[in-house]
Design an enzyme around this catalytic site. Structure first.
Site, PDB file in Angstrom:
ATOM      1  CG  ASP A  37      -0.047   6.199  -1.346  1.00 63.16           C
ATOM      2  OD1 ASP A  37      -0.099   5.027  -1.603  1.00 63.16           O
ATOM      3  OD2 ASP A  37      -0.206   6.463   0.057  1.00 63.16           O
ATOM      4  CE  LYS A  59       8.621   7.116   2.667  1.00 62.12           C
ATOM      5  NZ  LYS A  59       8.377   5.552   3.319  1.00 62.12           N
ATOM      6  CG  MET A 175       5.240   0.424   7.294  1.00 61.23           C
ATOM      7  SD  MET A 175       4.824   1.951   8.233  1.00 61.23           S
ATOM      8  CE  MET A 175       3.705   2.145   9.408  1.00 61.23           C
TER       9      MET A 175
HETATM   10  N1  SAH Z   1      -2.316   2.220   4.425  1.00 59.41           N
HETATM   11  C1  SAH Z   1      -2.539   0.748   4.137  1.00 59.41           C
HETATM   12  C2  SAH Z   1      -0.807   0.659   5.402  1.00 59.41           C
HETATM   13  C3  SAH Z   1       0.134   1.694   4.898  1.00 59.41           C
HETATM   14  S1  SAH Z   1       1.851   1.186   6.236  1.00 59.41           S
HETATM   15  C4  SAH Z   1      -2.930  -0.082   4.694  1.00 59.41           C
HETATM   16  O1  SAH Z   1      -4.408  -0.173   5.372  1.00 59.41           O
HETATM   17  O2  SAH Z   1      -2.418  -1.333   4.430  1.00 59.41           O
HETATM   18  C5  SAH Z   1       2.348   0.539   4.440  1.00 59.41           C
HETATM   19  C6  SAH Z   1       3.117  -0.580   4.959  1.00 59.41           C
HETATM   20  O3  SAH Z   1       1.737  -1.656   4.759  1.00 59.41           O
HETATM   21  C7  SAH Z   1       3.937  -1.343   4.213  1.00 59.41           C
HETATM   22  O4  SAH Z   1       4.758  -1.969   5.030  1.00 59.41           O
HETATM   23  C8  SAH Z   1       3.271  -2.257   4.842  1.00 59.41           C
HETATM   24  O5  SAH Z   1       4.118  -2.911   5.962  1.00 59.41           O
HETATM   25  C9  SAH Z   1       2.134  -2.525   4.621  1.00 59.41           C
HETATM   26  N2  SAH Z   1       1.018  -2.969   2.985  1.00 59.41           N
HETATM   27  C10 SAH Z   1       0.842  -2.332   2.657  1.00 59.41           C
HETATM   28  N3  SAH Z   1       0.812  -3.580   1.118  1.00 59.41           N
HETATM   29  C11 SAH Z   1       1.373  -4.502   1.124  1.00 59.41           C
HETATM   30  C12 SAH Z   1       1.215  -5.541   0.534  1.00 59.41           C
HETATM   31  N4  SAH Z   1       0.010  -5.650  -0.910  1.00 59.41           N
HETATM   32  N5  SAH Z   1       1.906  -6.497   1.078  1.00 59.41           N
HETATM   33  C13 SAH Z   1       1.831  -5.982   2.414  1.00 59.41           C
HETATM   34  N6  SAH Z   1       2.270  -5.427   3.253  1.00 59.41           N
HETATM   35  C14 SAH Z   1       1.756  -4.346   2.560  1.00 59.41           C
END
Ligand code: SAH
Length: 262
Positions: A37, A59, A175
């Site tokens: 993804d 997306k 998010m």
């Molecule tokens: N499974 C992922 C989260 C997926 S939901 C995890 O465990 O990190 C997607 C959200 O994750 C984004 O909207 C943001 O809030 C956060 N996110 C993912 N990668 C990020 C990054 N490199 N820096 C900051 N926030 C991040």
């Protein structure tokens, strides 16, 4: 092929490709199919065999996302063909990553699977912003919360806000950028000190990491002043954010301008 296919639900880590686990990397190296993804670092795909089929299901701006049911189906079908399938997800697959739904589907279809945890953004982006999510002096409890809040259950929401405002020291909202005004207002309304430090950390652990700090009272303005801080981002609320002043190690290694310096 023997017919013994399997699906690995693998956490890719938060961004820095080296933050995948050894086990996750090994899964990629033996993959016949990689289903990935948007937030899984594409650099990691180089570790899959050249012959591996690569399926993007994230997306696209203004495009439809592959429906969850279709993803579930692809995972099951490819494994039932006898293939090793890696479902590569940003961060940890079980933290707002739908691994639960995918595993449930696979279990229902009798498909073998494993979950390979990953380093979740709430912890990793914070660490790379110089903020430990717990600290003996500043935070003894930590919650991960979706900022993609449902308006349809207001009573439940009130209970949740109360708990987050007064019962948990450090809160990481995933998010949540679009809902920042709501988040900060609700926390203050339910008893959190308006001077509580807040950090918004975007693209954490990557060279383009950008951070804004402020307080619940002023974080909206601070974010508006720093328009380069965008999604994906973690909103981290709690006294631990103060630690950044002392241990902001990663941006120093990049020579990045700290937009937060007051
Ligand atoms: N499974 C992922 C989260 C997926 S939901 C995890 O465990 O990190 C997607 C959200 O994750 C984004 O909207 C943001 O809030 C956060 N996110 C993912 N990668 C990020 C990054 N490199 N820096 C900051 N926030 C991040």
């Amino acid at each position: 092929m023997s017919g013994a296919g399997k699906v690995y639900l693998v956490g890719a880590g938060p961004g820095d490709p080296k933050l995948i686990t050894v086990k996750g990397l090994e899964c990629l190296q033996k993959a016949d199919v990689v289903v990935y993804d948007r937030l899984a670092n594409p650099e990691l795909l180089a570790y899959a065999p050249e012959t591996a089929e690569r399926i993007y299901c994230g997306k696209l701006p203004d495009h439809h996302t592959m429906r969850q049911e279709s993803i579930n189906e692809v995972l099951a079908e490819k494994a039932l063909e006898g293939k090793i399938v890696v479902r590569l997800k940003g961060g940890d697959p079980c933290v707002f990553g739908r691994a639960g739904e995918e595993a449930e589907h696979l279990a229902g279809r009798g498909v073998a699977f494993e979950i390979v945890p990953g380093v979740t953004a709430g912890i990793a982006a914070s660490a790379y912003a110089g903020i430990p999510v717990t600290h003996r002096d500043h935070g003894s409890s930590f919650a991960v919360v979706t900022g993609h809040l449902r308006e349809d259950k207001p009573e439940l929401a009130v209970e949740k806000w109360r708990a987050l405002a007064s019962g948990i020291d450090t809160v990481a909202f995933y998010m949540g950028v679009a809902n920042l005004p709501l988040i900060r207002t609700q926390l203050i309304k339910h008893g959190r000190d308006a001077e509580t430090p807040v950090a918004v950390i975007s693209w954490g652990t990557l060279p383009k990491q950008a951070v804004v700090t402020g307080t619940l009272a002023n974080i909206e303005e601070r974010l508006a002043e720093n328009s380069h801080v965008t999604n994906p981002a973690i909103i981290l609320v709690g006294d631990v954010v103060k630690m950044r002043e002392k241990i902001n190690w990663f941006e120093a290694t990049l020579g990045v301008n700290d937009s937060l310096a007051e």
